[in-house]
Design a protein around this motif. Structure first.
Motif, mmCIF file in Angstrom:
data_model
loop_
_atom_site.group_PDB
_atom_site.id
_atom_site.type_symbol
_atom_site.label_atom_id
_atom_site.label_comp_id
_atom_site.label_asym_id
_atom_site.label_seq_id
_atom_site.Cartn_x
_atom_site.Cartn_y
_atom_site.Cartn_z
ATOM 1 N N GLY A 150 -15.360 -32.102 1.795
ATOM 2 C CA GLY A 150 -15.279 -30.832 1.322
ATOM 3 C C GLY A 150 -15.642 -30.189 2.510
ATOM 4 O O GLY A 150 -15.085 -28.837 2.659
ATOM 5 N N CYS A 151 -16.756 -30.282 3.258
ATOM 6 C CA CYS A 151 -16.942 -29.477 4.488
ATOM 7 C C CYS A 151 -16.967 -30.548 5.851
ATOM 8 O O CYS A 151 -18.005 -30.587 6.266
ATOM 9 C CB CYS A 151 -18.318 -28.901 4.443
ATOM 10 S SG CYS A 151 -18.477 -27.919 2.866
ATOM 11 N N ASN A 152 -15.872 -31.240 5.844
ATOM 12 C CA ASN A 152 -16.037 -32.580 6.968
ATOM 13 C C ASN A 152 -16.386 -31.982 8.357
ATOM 14 O O ASN A 152 -16.059 -30.973 8.806
ATOM 15 C CB ASN A 152 -14.795 -33.203 6.645
ATOM 16 C CG ASN A 152 -14.469 -33.612 5.436
ATOM 17 O OD1 ASN A 152 -14.930 -33.255 4.551
ATOM 18 N ND2 ASN A 152 -13.482 -34.669 5.391
ATOM 19 N N MET A 153 -17.031 -32.834 8.784
ATOM 20 C CA MET A 153 -17.511 -32.882 10.361
ATOM 21 C C MET A 153 -16.030 -32.778 11.122
ATOM 22 O O MET A 153 -15.092 -33.583 10.649
ATOM 23 C CB MET A 153 -18.427 -33.756 10.709
ATOM 24 C CG MET A 153 -19.644 -33.803 10.489
ATOM 25 S SD MET A 153 -20.672 -35.024 11.088
ATOM 26 C CE MET A 153 -22.277 -34.637 10.881
ATOM 27 N N GLY A 154 -16.074 -32.273 12.021
ATOM 28 C CA GLY A 154 -14.952 -32.272 13.020
ATOM 29 C C GLY A 154 -14.956 -31.851 14.416
ATOM 30 O O GLY A 154 -16.255 -31.472 14.575
ATOM 31 N N GLU A 155 -14.130 -31.735 15.131
ATOM 32 C CA GLU A 155 -14.222 -31.234 16.746
ATOM 33 C C GLU A 155 -13.845 -29.835 16.894
ATOM 34 O O GLU A 155 -14.530 -28.945 17.707
ATOM 35 C CB GLU A 155 -13.266 -32.005 17.693
ATOM 36 C CG GLU A 155 -13.475 -33.543 17.885
ATOM 37 C CD GLU A 155 -14.803 -33.945 18.586
ATOM 38 O OE1 GLU A 155 -15.422 -33.110 18.833
ATOM 39 O OE2 GLU A 155 -14.858 -35.113 18.513
ATOM 40 N N SER A 156 -13.167 -28.864 15.693
ATOM 41 C CA SER A 156 -12.956 -27.595 15.832
ATOM 42 C C SER A 156 -12.728 -27.274 14.522
ATOM 43 O O SER A 156 -12.420 -28.323 13.456
ATOM 44 C CB SER A 156 -11.702 -27.483 16.762
ATOM 45 O OG SER A 156 -10.753 -27.831 16.353
ATOM 46 N N ARG A 157 -12.610 -25.844 14.208
ATOM 47 C CA ARG A 157 -12.301 -25.777 13.166
ATOM 48 C C ARG A 157 -10.797 -26.052 12.301
ATOM 49 O O ARG A 157 -10.428 -25.744 11.264
ATOM 50 C CB ARG A 157 -12.173 -24.109 12.895
ATOM 51 C CG ARG A 157 -11.335 -23.253 13.384
ATOM 52 C CD ARG A 157 -11.300 -21.911 13.752
ATOM 53 N NE ARG A 157 -11.421 -21.293 12.426
ATOM 54 C CZ ARG A 157 -10.578 -20.709 11.620
ATOM 55 N NH1 ARG A 157 -9.228 -20.707 12.141
ATOM 56 N NH2 ARG A 157 -10.663 -19.971 10.535
ATOM 57 N N TRP A 158 -9.935 -26.634 13.111
ATOM 58 C CA TRP A 158 -8.507 -26.898 12.942
ATOM 59 C C TRP A 158 -8.701 -28.421 12.442
ATOM 60 O O TRP A 158 -7.769 -28.748 11.718
ATOM 61 C CB TRP A 158 -7.802 -26.758 14.283
ATOM 62 C CG TRP A 158 -7.573 -25.490 14.650
ATOM 63 C CD1 TRP A 158 -7.991 -25.180 15.906
ATOM 64 C CD2 TRP A 158 -7.035 -24.351 13.849
ATOM 65 N NE1 TRP A 158 -7.873 -23.825 15.981
ATOM 66 C CE2 TRP A 158 -7.511 -23.199 14.919
ATOM 67 C CE3 TRP A 158 -6.628 -24.160 12.552
ATOM 68 C CZ2 TRP A 158 -6.973 -22.127 14.336
ATOM 69 C CZ3 TRP A 158 -6.316 -22.995 12.251
ATOM 70 C CH2 TRP A 158 -6.404 -21.873 13.208
ATOM 71 N N ASP A 159 -9.735 -29.354 12.500
ATOM 72 C CA ASP A 159 -9.811 -30.516 12.034
ATOM 73 C C ASP A 159 -10.954 -30.761 11.123
ATOM 74 O O ASP A 159 -11.338 -31.765 10.623
ATOM 75 C CB ASP A 159 -9.552 -31.591 13.033
ATOM 76 C CG ASP A 159 -10.702 -31.797 14.138
ATOM 77 O OD1 ASP A 159 -11.750 -30.641 14.075
ATOM 78 O OD2 ASP A 159 -10.690 -32.574 14.911
ATOM 79 N N GLY A 160 -11.940 -29.647 10.965
ATOM 80 C CA GLY A 160 -13.218 -29.954 10.409
ATOM 81 C C GLY A 160 -13.775 -28.438 9.829
ATOM 82 O O GLY A 160 -13.103 -27.393 10.352
ATOM 83 N N VAL A 161 -14.805 -28.543 9.079
ATOM 84 C CA VAL A 161 -15.501 -27.288 8.763
ATOM 85 C C VAL A 161 -16.713 -26.767 9.645
ATOM 86 O O VAL A 161 -17.031 -26.017 9.734
ATOM 87 C CB VAL A 161 -15.625 -27.359 7.109
ATOM 88 C CG1 VAL A 161 -16.596 -26.085 6.782
ATOM 89 C CG2 VAL A 161 -14.467 -27.545 6.446
ATOM 90 N N VAL A 162 -17.528 -28.206 9.752
ATOM 91 C CA VAL A 162 -18.623 -28.155 10.657
ATOM 92 C C VAL A 162 -18.480 -28.936 12.054
ATOM 93 O O VAL A 162 -17.930 -29.857 11.826
ATOM 94 C CB VAL A 162 -19.795 -28.424 9.870
ATOM 95 C CG1 VAL A 162 -19.833 -27.676 8.648
ATOM 96 C CG2 VAL A 162 -19.941 -30.012 9.354
ATOM 97 N N ASP A 163 -19.457 -28.676 12.843
ATOM 98 C CA ASP A 163 -19.530 -29.925 14.186
ATOM 99 C C ASP A 163 -20.422 -30.894 13.763
ATOM 100 O O ASP A 163 -20.971 -31.153 12.642
ATOM 101 C CB ASP A 163 -19.834 -29.072 15.323
ATOM 102 C CG ASP A 163 -21.445 -28.312 15.380
ATOM 103 O OD1 ASP A 163 -22.106 -28.751 14.252
ATOM 104 O OD2 ASP A 163 -21.557 -27.541 16.040
ATOM 105 N N HIS A 164 -21.001 -31.673 14.779
ATOM 106 C CA HIS A 164 -21.564 -32.813 14.786
ATOM 107 C C HIS A 164 -23.005 -32.436 14.207
ATOM 108 O O HIS A 164 -23.760 -33.329 13.761
ATOM 109 C CB HIS A 164 -21.616 -33.678 16.036
ATOM 110 C CG HIS A 164 -22.320 -32.937 17.289
ATOM 111 N ND1 HIS A 164 -23.635 -33.344 17.558
ATOM 112 C CD2 HIS A 164 -21.722 -32.019 18.263
ATOM 113 C CE1 HIS A 164 -23.818 -32.386 18.578
ATOM 114 N NE2 HIS A 164 -22.931 -31.597 18.690
ATOM 115 N N ARG A 165 -23.422 -31.255 14.334
ATOM 116 C CA ARG A 165 -24.889 -30.756 13.795
ATOM 117 C C ARG A 165 -24.855 -30.195 12.694
ATOM 118 O O ARG A 165 -25.741 -29.612 11.832
ATOM 119 C CB ARG A 165 -25.374 -29.780 14.804
ATOM 120 C CG ARG A 165 -25.500 -30.312 16.204
ATOM 121 C CD ARG A 165 -26.456 -29.425 17.129
ATOM 122 N NE ARG A 165 -25.855 -27.839 16.796
ATOM 123 C CZ ARG A 165 -26.573 -26.628 17.290
ATOM 124 N NH1 ARG A 165 -27.810 -26.909 17.853
ATOM 125 N NH2 ARG A 165 -26.438 -25.620 16.996
#
Length: 526
Positions: free
Chosen positions: A466-481
């Motif tokens: 639902g708030c998946n990790m990603g590399e940028s806002r285009w493939d995720g909602v949050v970063d690795h932290r």
């Protein structure tokens, strides 16, 4: 600002965050929608407050939040300790295969394992002692061996305190007098397990290492403030930080506000996602959140298949709720990956009996005689003792979508979950067929639930995404932290950030991701 950090939720992500922030000397506020529960407070009778009602939270704020959606139901915890209050104590490490795709490049299996180990130490995990293994544990091992899969059997690490002297041969072995009480490493009193089977509805002797007894205990001792019955309704930028608005569910009604330089959402897959959806689409306080918000949800392949045994007694109401597994996560079953576990459930008849007789006017001796007689009569026909609730998880598709919407009968926006089981059906069915074969190999007959056979309906206690990790806002909602793209010092640290199914119990992975994130956030320059 009143606080350096506000943590919303106190489950496996929030508890870790609160603990590590407090250890760093920060002023921490934890807002938890549920109550603070003690061993003697757990609901037991039909008039007790079992459920948390999201539509009437001031009237009903029990510790179990059951959300019904069109194709799936989600079970969550509500209270100081979050999901640890209602889970089955399983604290199992993730497998390397879970990190093969979908994760940010900075997250790897090898890099996460030190934090997985740290969580295990904090929660005091260990397998059930061999001499205390339940009938279901032995049945699970026998089933694996009968199917030629003995090498796949494993005892599971449990966040439970076991005493060395307890065994099933004791007189009335499940009585609390056999529990041994002492202070844990965090100065909280706990007992040892008497295998009463009540893990999911609250341990009466305090043998479960729930988060309020370790991570949150340390956070409080170091000055963190925990506010139960505090339901957060919005998060908004405010100067160099954020303003959190919440309502108290006890006392005089009203809206309250607190400000902090950093905010950590840890309200679970549904809770954290809903707060951000409302901030973007309803309140417009966080308008630049990722278009991927709400996407990538999965049920983690959870399924339970009951099996009936005419000539043996798996005794599902005794022993830890889950204690063993048979691992098929290698994909050897035509590509389906899943994790079979022994299941259990509380002694509902016993609880009903205690509730029925507990308030009687008879004296203690007569009352106990009636209890003994009725238990004896029930025991001789107890069909439930012949059931084996085969449980498990699988690697299903993460194609669920959460959004805010209203139907023609409602005025307020409500959280909806669109989940099409089509892409996950093969994995779930493979798990069910495995339950059937394991049952048949040990003299049982598995019964595929009608809810699945007719409706393809699922129930999950392990919602992810639902708030998946990603590399940028285009493939995720949050970063690795867990930091929200576009909003510095706003984080999500719970099951909502896991970008795909793990195929096994996720609590330890969620806590490990939070441990890793806090290490980076609290490091110089973080």
């Amino acid at each position: 600002m009143n606080y350096d950090a506000i943590v919303i939720g106190s489950g496996f992500g929030g508890a870790v965050a609160a603990c590590r922030l407090a250890e760093a000397g920060q002023r921490v506020l934890v807002l938890e929608r549920g109550r603070r529960w003690a061993s003697l407070d757990f609901p037991r009778g039909p008039r007790d407050d079992w459920c948390f009602d999201v539509e009437r939270p001031r009237e009903r704020h029990g510790w179990l939040d059951l959300r019904l959606f069109p194709r799936v139901a989600v079970v969550q915890g509500a209270g100081i300790g979050g999901g640890s209050l209602v889970y089955a104590n399983v604290s199992v490490a993730p497998q390397a295969s879970a990190f093969e795709r979908g994760w940010p490049q900075a997250i790897s299996y090898a890099g996460l394992m030190p934090y997985v180990d740290r969580v295990g130490e904090m929660l005091g995990v260990n397998p059930v002692p061999e001499a205390q293994a339940s009938a279901r544990y032995h049945l699970t091992r026998e089933a694996a061996e009968a199917c030629g899969d003995g090498h796949r059997f494993r005892a599971l690490p449990l966040a439970v305190r076991f005493g060395p002297d307890w065994h099933y041969g004791l007189n009335d072995p499940h009585h609390r007098r056999h529990s041994r009480s002492s202070l844990n490493a965090f100065g909280r009193e706990q007992g040892t397990c008497v295998h009463c089977g009540n893990c999911d509805i609250g341990c009466p002797v305090g043998a479960r290492n729930t988060l309020d007894l370790n991570y949150l205990a340390r956070a409080e001792d170091l000055g963190a403030e925990l506010l139960p019955l505090s339901l957060v309704v919005s998060v908004a930028p405010d100067g160099d930080g954020y303003r959190v608005t919440y309502q108290k569910l006890d006392g005089a009604p009203g809206i309250r506000h607190e400000r902090a330089a950093r905010v950590i959402l840890a309200a679970g897959s549904l809770g954290s996602t809903e707060l951000l959806l409302r901030a973007r689409d309803q309140h417009r306080t966080l308008p630049d959140l990722s278009p991927r918000l709400g996407h990538g949800w999965c049920a983690n392949g959870d399924f339970l298949t009951p099996a009936y045994y005419a000539n043996r007694r798996p005794s599902p109401t005794r022993g830890p709720t889950i204690s063993a597994a048979i691992d098929y996560l290698d994909g050897s079953d035509q590509g389906a990956r899943y994790f079979v576990e022994d299941g259990g459930f509380p002694d509902a008849i016993g609880h009903a009996l205690n509730s029925l007789l507990g308030d009687g006017i008879a004296g203690p001796r007569l009352l106990e005689s009636w209890r003994t007689l009725l238990r004896h009569l029930l025991d001789h026909q107890a069909p439930g003792e012949c059931l084996m609730p085969w449980f498990g998880q699988g690697v299903d598709a993460n194609d669920g979508v959460m959004r805010l919407s209203r139907d023609w009968l409602e005025q307020d926006l409500a959280l909806t979950l669109d989940y099409n089981v089509a892409r996950s059906k093969a994995t779930v069915q493979a798990l069910i067929e495995r339950h059937k074969s394991l049952s048949a190999a040990t003299g049982g007959k598995a019964m595929e639930p009608l809810s699945w056979r007719l409706l393809d309906y699922l129930v999950t206690p392990h919602p992810l995404g639902g708030c998946n990790m990603g590399e940028s806002r285009w493939d995720g909602v949050v970063d690795h932290r867990g930091e929200v793209f576009g909003y510095p010092r706003l984080h999500v640290l719970d099951g909502a950030i896991v970008p795909g199914a793990l195929g096994l119990n996720p609590s330890r992975t969620i806590a490990a991701l939070a441990e890793r994130a806090m290490d980076q956030i609290l490091s110089p320059g973080g």
